[in-house]
Enzyme design. Structure first.
Site, PDB file in Angstrom:
ATOM      1  N   GLU A   1       3.601  -5.863   7.574  1.00  0.00           N
ATOM      2  CA  GLU A   1       2.504  -5.061   8.121  1.00  0.00           C
ATOM      3  C   GLU A   1       2.549  -4.948   9.645  1.00  0.00           C
ATOM      4  OE1 GLU A   1       0.882  -6.590   4.158  1.00  0.00           O
ATOM      5  OE2 GLU A   1       2.223  -7.299   5.741  1.00  0.00           O
TER       6      GLU A   1
ATOM      7  N   ALA B   1       0.826  -1.205   0.000  1.00  0.00           N
ATOM      8  CA  ALA B   1       0.000   0.000   0.000  1.00  0.00           C
ATOM      9  C   ALA B   1       0.866   1.263   0.000  1.00  0.00           C
ATOM     10  CB  ALA B   1      -0.928  -0.001   1.207  1.00  0.00           C
TER      11      ALA B   1
ATOM     12  N   GLY C   1       1.150  -5.884   0.196  1.00  0.00           N
ATOM     13  CA  GLY C   1       0.199  -6.193  -0.870  1.00  0.00           C
ATOM     14  C   GLY C   1       0.856  -6.690  -2.137  1.00  0.00           C
TER      15      GLY C   1
END
Length: 266
Positions: free
Chosen positions: A140, A72, A117
């Site tokens: 993440e 992201a 991602g």
């Protein structure tokens, strides 16, 4: 190669021989980070492919040499309020949902880093090829969150729960050779040869009978979620359907007549 009808700003799409599509991520200045525009364009293109009867294989790659996709776009996300972040992530999940419903093999050609991602796009692909410099990671947790594009589901199914938890809970990256050893990557190539090798494999898949390709893919994907006896029963049902197909009869005739088969997809 010919261009698809759409003109995009963050991706490009080309066709080879009508039945192979090459999707290239096109944000090299941001290491191909996923922003809202890219998510929208991916949703649009994959939606078109769902109803594309000519398509036989997709290759996903990226421009440049540093990255496949770093996940992201955090600079964009930092400007969004909570509602904006939820709407953006809904786009990402819509892309994943459409991609999972697309009954066409996808090959990821990963050069450079694939993080967050970007790693999840690779993990959701059917075949992953990598350059020697490729790296994979799901970092993440270092941002106080967790993967949200399938990482916690795809990764343990590929490499096992223990190894997956180690990556997920530490955020550590693995290199191309480690990714091959644990089953994420099928083959490693020099960077200059990666795309050509991905296209060669796409051409081989596209030359195969489409009903058999789809059935094998379903047997692996869906059967892998079932217990062994149920998976064997599902395989048998798909096999019997193929045995009644025109392509099966054509394959036998072509073998006996010593000629290339002409697949009809029925």
């Amino acid at each position: 190669m010919s261009r698809e009808s759409h003109e995009y700003s963050t991706i490009s799409v080309e066709r080879r021989d009508d039945n192979i599509a090459i999707l290239t991520l096109m944000r090299p200045e941001a290491l191909h980070a996923l922003n809202s525009v890219m998510a929208t364009e991916l949703v649009q293109q994959f939606s078109d492919w769902v109803v594309d009867t000519q398509l036989r294989c997709i290759v996903i790659t990226a421009t440049g040499t540093r990255a496949f996709c770093v996940g992201a776009d955090l600079k964009e996300r930092n400007r969004l309020d909570d509602d904006g972040i939820r709407r953006q992530h809904a786009l990402f999940r819509l892309f994943l949902t459409i991609r999972q419903s697309l009954d066409v093999p996808v090959i990821a050609a990963v050069q450079g880093v694939a993080l967050g991602g970007g790693a999840e796009i690779a993990l959701a692909s059917d075949i992953v090829l990598a350059s020697e410099e490729a790296e994979f990671g799901l970092p993440e947790i270092g941002l106080g969150i967790m993967p949200g594009l399938g990482g916690t589901q795809f990764l343990p199914r590929i490499i096992g729960g223990g190894r997956a938890l180690e990556m997920l809970l530490t955020g550590d990256r693995i290199n191309a050779e480690e990714a091959r050893e644990c089953g994420i990557v099928s083959r490693i190539f020099p960077r200059a040869d990666l795309l050509n090798n991905a296209l060669e494999r796409a051409e081989r898949i596209a030359s195969m009978p489409p009903l058999a390709v789809r059935s094998i893919r379903r047997a692996v994907q869906i059967g892998g979620e079932l217990d062994l006896n149920s998976g064997l029963a599902y395989e048998l049902a798909l096999h019997q359907r193929l045995m009644a197909s025109e392509d099966r009869a054509e394959g036998v005739r072509a073998f006996v007549e010593k000629r290339p088969p002409s697949w009809r997809g029925r």
